[in-house]
Scaffold this active site. Structure first.
Site, PDB file in Angstrom:
ATOM      1  N   HIS A  70       6.110  -5.075 -20.291  1.00 26.45           N
ATOM      2  CA  HIS A  70       6.907  -5.895 -19.785  1.00 26.45           C
ATOM      3  C   HIS A  70       6.313  -7.297 -19.778  1.00 26.45           C
ATOM      4  O   HIS A  70       5.090  -7.282 -20.155  1.00 26.45           O
ATOM      5  CB  HIS A  70       7.426  -5.638 -18.050  1.00 26.45           C
ATOM      6  N   TYR A  71       6.939  -8.394 -19.509  1.00 27.24           N
ATOM      7  CA  TYR A  71       6.274  -9.578 -19.061  1.00 27.24           C
ATOM      8  C   TYR A  71       6.729  -9.827 -17.659  1.00 27.24           C
ATOM      9  O   TYR A  71       7.615  -9.522 -17.150  1.00 27.24           O
ATOM     10  CB  TYR A  71       6.409 -10.784 -19.987  1.00 27.24           C
ATOM     11  N   THR A  72       5.773 -10.500 -17.051  1.00 24.34           N
ATOM     12  CA  THR A  72       5.919 -10.822 -15.394  1.00 24.34           C
ATOM     13  C   THR A  72       6.765 -12.044 -15.249  1.00 24.34           C
ATOM     14  O   THR A  72       7.300 -11.897 -14.176  1.00 24.34           O
ATOM     15  CB  THR A  72       4.441 -11.206 -14.753  1.00 24.34           C
ATOM     16  N   GLU A 133       2.553  -4.339 -16.665  1.00 23.59           N
ATOM     17  CA  GLU A 133       3.208  -5.641 -16.736  1.00 23.59           C
ATOM     18  C   GLU A 133       2.266  -6.952 -17.256  1.00 23.59           C
ATOM     19  O   GLU A 133       1.117  -6.753 -16.818  1.00 23.59           O
ATOM     20  CB  GLU A 133       3.685  -6.063 -15.401  1.00 23.59           C
ATOM     21  N   HIS A 180      11.024  -3.132 -21.901  1.00 18.91           N
ATOM     22  CA  HIS A 180      12.014  -3.223 -21.004  1.00 18.91           C
ATOM     23  C   HIS A 180      13.414  -3.625 -21.476  1.00 18.91           C
ATOM     24  O   HIS A 180      14.243  -3.040 -21.046  1.00 18.91           O
ATOM     25  CB  HIS A 180      11.637  -4.328 -19.826  1.00 18.91           C
ATOM     26  N   ASP A 190      12.544  -8.546 -21.628  1.00 18.94           N
ATOM     27  CA  ASP A 190      11.219  -8.721 -21.728  1.00 18.94           C
ATOM     28  C   ASP A 190      10.634  -7.586 -22.494  1.00 18.94           C
ATOM     29  O   ASP A 190      11.330  -6.372 -22.625  1.00 18.94           O
ATOM     30  CB  ASP A 190      10.385  -8.740 -20.335  1.00 18.94           C
TER      31      ASP A 190
END
Length: 303
Positions: A70-72, A133, A180, A190
């Site tokens: 994921h990215y946050t 993340e 994700h 993401d």
């Protein structure tokens, strides 16, 4: 008689001194302790009972089947605040500057990072995945339109070390290292098109097609592209949660966009084209060859 007594005294073995006896006992102590530890059952005391763990069954494997990246969409401070709150979590958070790895959830526990999700034959991937993340701003608007935040090289180096360790310990298949967006294409985008999937693949993490096979398939698909039904079946066969309807619906568009962000990030508009089809078919050939016979792929792709 006197001579005999003298001879007996002469050859009587000497008793070791007390100092030598103590030294011998001290040398023997570690060995005795080691043997005792090995022989004794490993008991774990719990509330009201004990568990003997001396036996281990070989018939077991990790419950983890997927690694989800994921990215946050926020900075490290806000990300950690959100991910340690009551609603969402992840196993790991990887910061951006001077990359640092925070573990928020033990790998044996279920983290709340994937949400409503599906991949191949499984749904609700929180049950079978580890979530990482990566601190990254994601998309942002510029006068020229939408732009995407890059991932610093040092951050990806740290991610590779972490992901390689997880993949090895849990024997995660390359096709099950996903973003994700791959497992929830209608809801998520993401880790985005700037995420360096190919760099991870070169480090032994995740899937990637063979270039010559992509070129071979692309030559065929330029002349005879797959039907929309074949597209949907191919995406589903690889793992994407898309329904085979024969219609270019919103789910198909978003799923194809997620696929393109992962494997062809230079163009991720969500519309079919020969290059994207070639990548998908080459991936199936490499990782899920049993699916190709059901798709009626063009023959003689070596030509």
């Amino acid at each position: 008689m006197r001579a005999a007594r003298q001879a007996t005294r002469r050859y009587r073995p000497r008793r070791p001194s007390l100092g030598l006896a103590r030294k011998g006992w001290l040398w023997a102590m570690p060995c005795l302790l080691a043997l005792t530890a090995c022989a004794a059952p490993t008991l774990e005391s719990r509330d009201g009972y004990q568990v003997d763990r001396r036996y281990t069954a070989p018939g077991q494997s990790s419950r983890v089947r997927h690694l989800v990246l994921h990215y946050t969409d926020s900075d490290a401070r806000r990300s950690l605040s959100t991910l340690t709150g009551p609603h969402v979590s992840a196993h790991y958070v990887l910061t951006r500057e001077a990359p640092k790895v925070y573990q928020l959830v033990d790998e044996s526990r279920r983290a709340w990072h994937a949400g409503a999700s599906a991949w191949h034959s499984r749904t609700n991937l929180n049950d079978t995945s580890i979530g990482i993340e990566v601190v990254n701003r994601g998309p942002y608007q510029t006068p020229a339109g939408r732009a995407w935040t890059p991932y610093p090289s040092a951050q990806i180096d740290t991610l590779i070390a972490l992901a390689r360790d997880i993949v090895a310990r849990h024997a995660i298949d390359p096709v099950d290292v996903v973003g994700h967006a791959d497992i929830a294409p209608r809801r998520k985008i993401d880790p985005g098109p700037r995420f360096p999937w190919y760099r991870l693949y070169r480090a032994g993490i995740g899937a990637w097609p063979e270039t010559e096979r992509v070129m071979a398939y692309q030559r065929r698909f330029m002349a005879s592209p797959p039907s929309l039904t074949q597209w949907q079946r191919a995406l589903a066969a690889y793992g994407y949660p898309v329904a085979v309807t024969g219609r270019f619906d919103a789910l198909t568009h978003d799923t194809l966009r997620a696929f393109q962000m992962h494997f062809r990030p230079t163009r991720h508009d969500g519309y079919p084209d020969a290059h994207s089809a070639a990548i998908l078919w080459a991936l199936l050939e490499k990782y899920r060859p049993e699916a190709l016979s059901d798709l009626r792929s063009p023959p003689n792709i070596n030509g």
